[in-house]
Design a protein around this motif. Structure first.
Motif, PDB file in Angstrom:
ATOM      1  N   GLN A   1       0.850  -1.188   0.000  1.00 24.48           N
ATOM      2  CA  GLN A   1       0.000   0.000   0.000  1.00 24.48           C
ATOM      3  C   GLN A   1       0.885   1.236   0.000  1.00 24.48           C
ATOM      4  OE1 GLN A   1      -3.454  -0.235  -0.093  1.00 24.48           O
ATOM      5  NE2 GLN A   1      -3.124  -2.454  -0.182  1.00 24.48           N
ATOM      6  N   LEU A   2       0.619   2.146  -0.944  1.00 23.63           N
ATOM      7  CA  LEU A   2       1.392   3.385  -1.034  1.00 23.63           C
ATOM      8  C   LEU A   2       0.643   4.484  -0.287  1.00 23.63           C
ATOM      9  CD1 LEU A   2       3.834   4.883  -2.176  1.00 23.63           C
ATOM     10  CD2 LEU A   2       2.488   5.383  -4.222  1.00 23.63           C
ATOM     11  N   ILE A   3       1.200   4.880   0.849  1.00 22.18           N
ATOM     12  CA  ILE A   3       0.582   5.936   1.651  1.00 22.18           C
ATOM     13  C   ILE A   3       1.529   7.127   1.717  1.00 22.18           C
ATOM     14  CG2 ILE A   3      -0.781   4.328   3.021  1.00 22.18           C
ATOM     15  CD1 ILE A   3       1.279   4.705   5.306  1.00 22.18           C
ATOM     16  N   GLU A   4       0.979   8.295   2.012  1.00 21.97           N
ATOM     17  CA  GLU A   4       1.829   9.483   2.121  1.00 21.97           C
ATOM     18  C   GLU A   4       2.368   9.606   3.546  1.00 21.97           C
ATOM     19  OE1 GLU A   4      -0.777  13.329   2.281  1.00 21.97           O
ATOM     20  OE2 GLU A   4      -1.780  11.952   0.907  1.00 21.97           O
ATOM     21  N   PRO A   5       3.424  10.371   3.735  1.00 24.68           N
ATOM     22  CA  PRO A   5       4.019  10.496   5.071  1.00 24.68           C
ATOM     23  C   PRO A   5       3.035  10.952   6.142  1.00 24.68           C
ATOM     24  CG  PRO A   5       5.535  11.353   3.428  1.00 24.68           C
ATOM     25  CD  PRO A   5       4.250  11.065   2.713  1.00 24.68           C
ATOM     26  N   SER A   6       2.096  11.807   5.782  1.00 23.48           N
ATOM     27  CA  SER A   6       1.116  12.274   6.765  1.00 23.48           C
ATOM     28  C   SER A   6       0.257  11.135   7.295  1.00 23.48           C
ATOM     29  CB  SER A   6       0.218  13.359   6.145  1.00 23.48           C
ATOM     30  OG  SER A   6       0.985  14.478   5.766  1.00 23.48           O
ATOM     31  N   ALA A   7       0.051  10.111   6.477  1.00 26.14           N
ATOM     32  CA  ALA A   7      -0.677   8.918   6.914  1.00 26.14           C
ATOM     33  C   ALA A   7       0.221   7.989   7.707  1.00 26.14           C
ATOM     34  CB  ALA A   7      -1.255   8.181   5.707  1.00 26.14           C
ATOM     35  N   ALA A   8       1.504   7.951   7.339  1.00 29.08           N
ATOM     36  CA  ALA A   8       2.450   7.017   7.959  1.00 29.08           C
ATOM     37  C   ALA A   8       2.730   7.332   9.420  1.00 29.08           C
ATOM     38  CB  ALA A   8       3.763   7.007   7.173  1.00 29.08           C
ATOM     39  N   VAL A   9       2.386   8.538   9.878  1.00 31.33           N
ATOM     40  CA  VAL A   9       2.671   8.873  11.284  1.00 31.33           C
ATOM     41  C   VAL A   9       1.949   7.946  12.247  1.00 31.33           C
ATOM     42  CG1 VAL A   9       3.163  11.311  10.778  1.00 31.33           C
ATOM     43  CG2 VAL A   9       0.846  10.649  11.485  1.00 31.33           C
ATOM     44  N   THR A  10       0.748   7.480  11.884  1.00 26.61           N
ATOM     45  CA  THR A  10       0.004   6.599  12.782  1.00 26.61           C
ATOM     46  C   THR A  10       0.697   5.245  12.905  1.00 26.61           C
ATOM     47  OG1 THR A  10      -1.457   5.855  10.977  1.00 26.61           O
ATOM     48  CG2 THR A  10      -2.195   7.728  12.306  1.00 26.61           C
ATOM     49  N   VAL A  11       1.203   4.745  11.786  1.00 26.90           N
ATOM     50  CA  VAL A  11       1.929   3.474  11.790  1.00 26.90           C
ATOM     51  C   VAL A  11       3.239   3.636  12.556  1.00 26.90           C
ATOM     52  CG1 VAL A  11       2.818   1.604  10.357  1.00 26.90           C
ATOM     53  CG2 VAL A  11       0.891   2.986   9.539  1.00 26.90           C
ATOM     54  N   ALA A  12       3.902   4.779  12.366  1.00 28.05           N
ATOM     55  CA  ALA A  12       5.159   5.057  13.077  1.00 28.05           C
ATOM     56  C   ALA A  12       4.948   5.033  14.585  1.00 28.05           C
ATOM     57  CB  ALA A  12       5.714   6.408  12.638  1.00 28.05           C
ATOM     58  N   ALA A  13       3.840   5.582  15.035  1.00 29.68           N
ATOM     59  CA  ALA A  13       3.559   5.606  16.475  1.00 29.68           C
ATOM     60  C   ALA A  13       3.382   4.192  17.028  1.00 29.68           C
ATOM     61  CB  ALA A  13       2.310   6.439  16.753  1.00 29.68           C
ATOM     62  N   ALA A  14       2.712   3.328  16.247  1.00 27.16           N
ATOM     63  CA  ALA A  14       2.503   1.945  16.687  1.00 27.16           C
ATOM     64  C   ALA A  14       3.806   1.153  16.657  1.00 27.16           C
ATOM     65  CB  ALA A  14       1.457   1.274  15.800  1.00 27.16           C
ATOM     66  N   MET A  15       4.612   1.349  15.612  1.00 22.47           N
ATOM     67  CA  MET A  15       5.877   0.614  15.470  1.00 22.47           C
ATOM     68  C   MET A  15       6.874   0.979  16.563  1.00 22.47           C
ATOM     69  SD  MET A  15       6.448   0.785  11.347  1.00 22.47           S
ATOM     70  CE  MET A  15       8.207   0.473  11.556  1.00 22.47           C
ATOM     71  N   SER A  16       6.858   2.225  16.987  1.00 23.16           N
ATOM     72  CA  SER A  16       7.833   2.706  17.966  1.00 23.16           C
ATOM     73  C   SER A  16       7.463   2.367  19.403  1.00 23.16           C
ATOM     74  CB  SER A  16       7.979   4.226  17.839  1.00 23.16           C
ATOM     75  OG  SER A  16       6.751   4.870  18.171  1.00 23.16           O
ATOM     76  N   GLY A  17       6.261   1.800  19.598  1.00 24.27           N
ATOM     77  CA  GLY A  17       5.801   1.463  20.941  1.00 24.27           C
ATOM     78  C   GLY A  17       5.298   2.641  21.734  1.00 24.27           C
ATOM     79  N   LYS A  18       5.118   3.790  21.091  1.00 26.04           N
ATOM     80  CA  LYS A  18       4.733   5.001  21.813  1.00 26.04           C
ATOM     81  C   LYS A  18       3.255   5.049  22.202  1.00 26.04           C
ATOM     82  CE  LYS A  18       8.472   7.724  19.760  1.00 26.04           C
ATOM     83  NZ  LYS A  18       8.845   8.827  18.860  1.00 26.04           N
ATOM     84  N   LEU A  19       2.449   4.131  21.662  1.00 23.91           N
ATOM     85  CA  LEU A  19       1.023   4.133  22.005  1.00 23.91           C
ATOM     86  C   LEU A  19       0.788   3.617  23.428  1.00 23.91           C
ATOM     87  CD1 LEU A  19      -0.533   2.803  18.668  1.00 23.91           C
ATOM     88  CD2 LEU A  19      -0.220   5.178  19.395  1.00 23.91           C
ATOM     89  N   GLY A  20       1.742   2.872  23.956  1.00 22.60           N
ATOM     90  CA  GLY A  20       1.645   2.403  25.331  1.00 22.60           C
ATOM     91  C   GLY A  20       0.610   1.311  25.554  1.00 22.60           C
TER      92      GLY A  20
END
Length: 308
Positions: free
Chosen positions: A271-290
Motif C-alpha cells: 500500500q502506497l501511503i503518504e508520510p502524513s498517513a504514515a505517522v500513525t503506523v510510526a507511532a505503533a511501530m515505535s511502541g509510543k502508544l503504550g
C-alpha cells in the motif's frame, strides 16, 4: 462543538459521493507492533485522501445556499477534494496553495477542475489570501479544518470504523489542523467512549501537543516535516476544544520513524501511503502508544505521493 447527530447527518449527505473505505489487516505489522494492526484505508478514498468527506459536506451546504464561487486554502489534499466536489456540482473553485506545493498535488488540483494560486508558505498566509479572494469575487471560503460541517464530514470515518470493526480498542489518528481527529473523536467518544483515540504529530510540527500541555492554543514556527499535510502551525479554535475534551493521548514521531513506517507499509502491505498517513503506523511501530495485545486501527489518511 459538533455532536454525533451532525456526523450522522453528514453521512446521509455525502454517501452518494464518497466511498466506504475498507479496513485492512496486516499479520506482519501486527507481529512488529505487538498488537493486532488494522488500517482504515482512506488513501483509497476518492481524490486519494479523507478530505473529500468534509469538503463534500461543506461545499454541498454552500451550494444549497446558492454559492456561485468557491475558494479554499490547502497544501494539496483538501484542495483536490474541494476542486473535485465543486466541479461535480458545477461551481468554479480556486485553491490557494503554498509556494512550495508538490507538483503532483498541483497537477491533481487542476485535473479535478480547480484553479490554483500559490501564496506564502504557512497555513495562515494561504487561508488569509483565500478569504480575500472569496470576498473579492462574492464567493465562499471552504475552511480546511476549522468548520463544523468539515469536521462532521471527517467524523464519518469514526462511524465507519465502529461499524466495520466493533472489537477495535484503539484508534490512531494524524493531527494537522485537527479537523480529522475532532470529527473522529466526536463520533467515537459519543458512541463508544471506552475506545481510546490517540493523536499523532511529527516531532517538528507539535503544535497540538504543546497546546494541550499548556492548556491553551499554542503556535509553533513553520515546519519542514516530510508529513506536509500536518504542517499547521496551531490547532483550529474550533478543533482544539474537542481534542482537549476527548483525546486520550497525543504522541510524537520523528522524521526517520515516519519514513521507516511509510516504506514498511509499502513493502509488507503493498500500500502506497503518504508520510502524513504514515505517522500513525510510526507511532505503533515505535511502541509510543503504550498498549499491547489490543486491536488497533491506524487511520491511513491519504496516499497522494510524489513517487519520484
Amino acid at each position: 462543538m459538533i455532536i454525533v447527530h451532525d456526523i450522522l447527518q453528514a453521512k446521509r449527505d455525502i454517501q452518494n459521493v464518497i466511498d466506504t473505505t475498507p479496513i485492512l489487516h496486516s499479520r506482519s505489522l501486527s507481529e512488529i507492533c505487538g498488537n493486532e494492526m488494522y488500517f482504515k484505508a482512506e488513501h483509497l478514498q476518492k481524490t486519494g485522501s479523507f478530505k473529500i468527506r468534509g469538503a463534500t459536506n461543506k461545499v454541498k451546504k454552500m451550494v444549497r445556499e446558492k454559492a456561485a464561487y468557491i475558494t479554499t486554502a490547502s497544501s494539496g489534499n483538501h484542495g483536490q477534494a474541494v476542486s473535485y466536489i465543486a466541479t461535480q456540482l458545477g461551481v468554479p473553485a480556486t485553491v490557494v496553495a503554498p509556494e512550495d506545493v508538490r507538483d503532483t498535488k498541483r497537477k491533481a488540483i487542476e485535473a479535478y477542475g480547480g484553479k490554483i494560486e500559490t501564496f506564502g508558505t504557512t497555513s495562515e498566509e494561504r487561508i488569509s489570501r483565500a478569504k480575500e479572494l472569496a470576498k473579492e469575487k462574492n464567493g465562499v471560503f471552504i475552511p480546511p479544518y476549522n468548520d463544523a460541517f468539515v469536521m462532521a464530514g471527517q467524523g464519518t470515518i469514526g462511524l465507519e470504523i465502529l461499524a466495520q470493526l466493533p472489537k477495535a480498542n484503539v484508534v490512531v489518528v494524524p493531527i494537522g489542523g485537527g479537523g480529522l481527529i475532532a470529527g473522529i473523536l466526536t463520533a467515537i467518544k459519543q458512541s463508544k467512549p471506552n475506545v481510546k483515540v490517540i493523536g499523532v504529530e511529527p516531532e517538528i510540527a507539535n503544535d497540538t501537543y504543546l497546546s494541550l500541555k499548556s492548556g491553551e492554543i499554542t503556535e509553533v514556527p513553520g515546519s519542514s516535516t516530510i508529513a506536509d499535510g500536518l504542517r499547521a502551525s496551531k490547532p483550529g479554535f474550533m478543533t482544539y476544544p474537542i481534542i482537549q475534551q476527548y483525546v486520550d493521548d497525543i504522541v510524537l514521531v520523528s522524521e526517520d520513524e515516519i519514513k521507516e513506517a511509510q516504506i514498511l507499509v509499502l513493502e509488507r502491505m503493498k500500500q502506497l501511503i503518504e508520510p502524513s498517513a504514515a505517522v500513525t503506523v510510526a507511532a505503533a511501530m515505535s511502541g509510543k502508544l503504550g498498549v499491547e495485545g489490543k486491536n488497533i486501527v491506524c487511520v491511513l489518511s491519504g496516499g497522494n505521493v510524489d513517487v519520484r
